[in-house]
Every structure is written in structure tokens, then in C-alpha cells.
Design an enzyme around this catalytic site. Sequence first.
Site, mmCIF file in Angstrom:
data_model
loop_
_atom_site.group_PDB
_atom_site.id
_atom_site.type_symbol
_atom_site.label_atom_id
_atom_site.label_comp_id
_atom_site.label_asym_id
_atom_site.label_seq_id
_atom_site.Cartn_x
_atom_site.Cartn_y
_atom_site.Cartn_z
ATOM 1 N N ASP A 81 0.841 -1.193 0.000
ATOM 2 C CA ASP A 81 0.000 0.000 0.000
ATOM 3 C C ASP A 81 0.882 1.251 0.000
ATOM 4 O O ASP A 81 1.800 1.374 0.817
ATOM 5 C CB ASP A 81 -0.903 -0.019 1.238
ATOM 6 C CG ASP A 81 -1.921 1.099 1.253
ATOM 7 O OD1 ASP A 81 -2.299 1.574 0.170
ATOM 8 O OD2 ASP A 81 -2.344 1.499 2.360
ATOM 9 N N HIS A 174 -7.213 10.001 4.445
ATOM 10 C CA HIS A 174 -6.774 8.963 5.368
ATOM 11 C C HIS A 174 -6.945 9.442 6.813
ATOM 12 O O HIS A 174 -6.626 10.579 7.135
ATOM 13 C CB HIS A 174 -5.313 8.609 5.119
ATOM 14 C CG HIS A 174 -5.058 8.076 3.751
ATOM 15 N ND1 HIS A 174 -4.440 8.809 2.760
ATOM 16 C CD2 HIS A 174 -5.354 6.875 3.196
ATOM 17 C CE1 HIS A 174 -4.354 8.080 1.668
ATOM 18 N NE2 HIS A 174 -4.900 6.910 1.891
ATOM 19 N N HIS A 203 -9.390 5.207 -1.569
ATOM 20 C CA HIS A 203 -8.622 5.182 -0.327
ATOM 21 C C HIS A 203 -9.375 5.964 0.739
ATOM 22 O O HIS A 203 -10.231 6.778 0.446
ATOM 23 C CB HIS A 203 -7.242 5.798 -0.551
ATOM 24 C CG HIS A 203 -6.310 4.912 -1.315
ATOM 25 N ND1 HIS A 203 -5.028 4.641 -0.910
ATOM 26 C CD2 HIS A 203 -6.477 4.201 -2.458
ATOM 27 C CE1 HIS A 203 -4.438 3.829 -1.759
ATOM 28 N NE2 HIS A 203 -5.311 3.545 -2.718
ATOM 29 N N ASN A 225 -10.008 0.683 0.445
ATOM 30 C CA ASN A 225 -9.060 0.474 1.530
ATOM 31 C C ASN A 225 -9.658 0.795 2.895
ATOM 32 O O ASN A 225 -10.328 1.829 3.062
ATOM 33 C CB ASN A 225 -7.828 1.353 1.327
ATOM 34 C CG ASN A 225 -7.002 0.950 0.126
ATOM 35 O OD1 ASN A 225 -7.398 0.092 -0.659
ATOM 36 N ND2 ASN A 225 -5.846 1.557 -0.022
ATOM 37 N N ALA A 227 -8.125 0.931 6.832
ATOM 38 C CA ALA A 227 -6.956 0.811 7.707
ATOM 39 C C ALA A 227 -7.236 1.388 9.089
ATOM 40 O O ALA A 227 -7.115 0.699 10.103
ATOM 41 C CB ALA A 227 -5.749 1.504 7.080
#
Length: 280
Positions: A81, A174, A203, A225, A227
Site C-alpha cells: 500500500d 486517510h 482510499h 481500503n 486501515a
Amino acid sequence: MLVNLQTIIGMAEKGGFCVPAFNVYNMESVIGVLHAAEEARAPVIMQVYPRLMKEETGYFLSPVILAAAARATVPVCFHLDHGPSELETTRSLCYGATGIMLDGSTLPFEENIALTKRVADTCRYLDVQVEGELGHVGTTKDDTMDEFTTPEDAKRFVEETGVCCLAVAVGTAHGRYKKPPKLDIERIKAIRAATGGAALVLHGGSGVPDEEIKKAVAEGIRKMNFATDLCYSFLDTCKEVVNDPQRPVAIDTFMKKPIEAVKSFCISKIKLVGADGRAD
């Protein structure tokens, strides 16, 4: 079973769903993702942040991911990633990665194309495909978001680099959001059309409202994604166990609840993006 990026993205394209990509950091998070994928009968991507590959963690974590994939009865891709350079991408290939992300999104457009193409050409010799990024997906700590990906630039980028899939900037970031983001669904649709149906990646999936995610998948997001929220599911449960007066001392026993928390989180996202039952 271990598969490459093209295989798992191809499954998503054929089935019209999205493959969830979960960042893993240790053996316990790998186990949680694997158990979720098996129970939900879903193809999944286990991906590793480049910091781990640059440090020695990647050396120890990679065999764990490969062992999990070998045992799995569902397709599993081992993916790097946000690889920023050829150091991380090359090391990931040496460690057995079957998918590579080259993130040149902070570079000038022409340099991003050149670097991504060079890495994609190299990876192709090993039957490994590359994910690129166009339009920098920043963090929730940023004061403002960078410019979104344009359909015109995306078309040229895909054609010249030969990437398997493309991460685009369409409203996500993010980290944990202060308020739920609003995705530019029309932009996703336009990029998809301009690129001739290229597989698109979102993302910053943690914290995006469910309805926004469903709309994005319907318009061509084929990899998403997760996370930050996976980390919180793990760490929050660790705190609960620590504060339990009857907490176990043996680390393997201590980790049972955090593993289960990761599994539960992953199952919820697998179902959200429509990947459940798609491995059969």
C-alpha cells in the site's frame, strides 16, 4: 489461495462488486482478516503500509501473510500500500507481494507517469500488477484537500502507465473524519467513462457513510481500503481486555478478543462493498 492483483480485480469487475483491502500490521490482524474472509466467503486484499516494508517488520510479517493466503480457501492478494519509491516496491516483490501500489501522487504529473510506468513494467516480468494514484489522497489533518482527479488526466495516466487499477481523489482522506465526507459520485462516473472502464480505487474508506460507499461501488470503485478503523477495532478491544480484572496473562489468550474484533469489523465491510459470497 494466493492470487495476483489482476485476478482479484478481475473478479470484482466481472461480478460488479468491490474487493475490500485491509491493512494488516501483525499476525493477529492477519488472522482476523483471514477468518472474516473465510466466514463471508469473500476475496480479500491484505495490504502492508510501506513503513513496514522499509523497516524490518515487513520481513517478519510477509511470511505470515503468505502462510494465511496458502491456507485460505478464498482468493487473497498480498499487496503493498502506498509504495513511494522503488525501494519499497522491490523489497515487497522480494518478500512475495502479488500486488504493488506505486504512489507517485505528490510528484508532478509527468514524473508520476514515468515512475509508475517504470515500476509497472518491472512488476510485469513477475506477473504482478500495479495500482497507481492520481490526485493526492491526503489525511483528515490537512487544512484543505488537494485538487480532485480529472477524467482527462486519468485517461492519459491509465493509457501511458498500464496500471491494473487507479486510486483517485474524489473526496476521501486517510484517518478519522471530523465530519462524514461527501464523495463526488459524478466524478467517479466520469473518470470511469473517460478511462474506458478502468478499475478505480477508493482510499480512506474508514468513516465514509455506508450509502456513499454503495453509490461509489455502483459507479466503478473496485477496490476500497480500510486501515484506520481496523486499527481502532483492534486497539479499543485491547484496552477493554487490559482493563478487565480477569484479563489473561498469556499473550495468545489476551489476543483472542482483539482478533475477533478485527474479524467482526472486516465482515461488516465485506458485506458493505458486496464481496460476501463472491469467492464461490
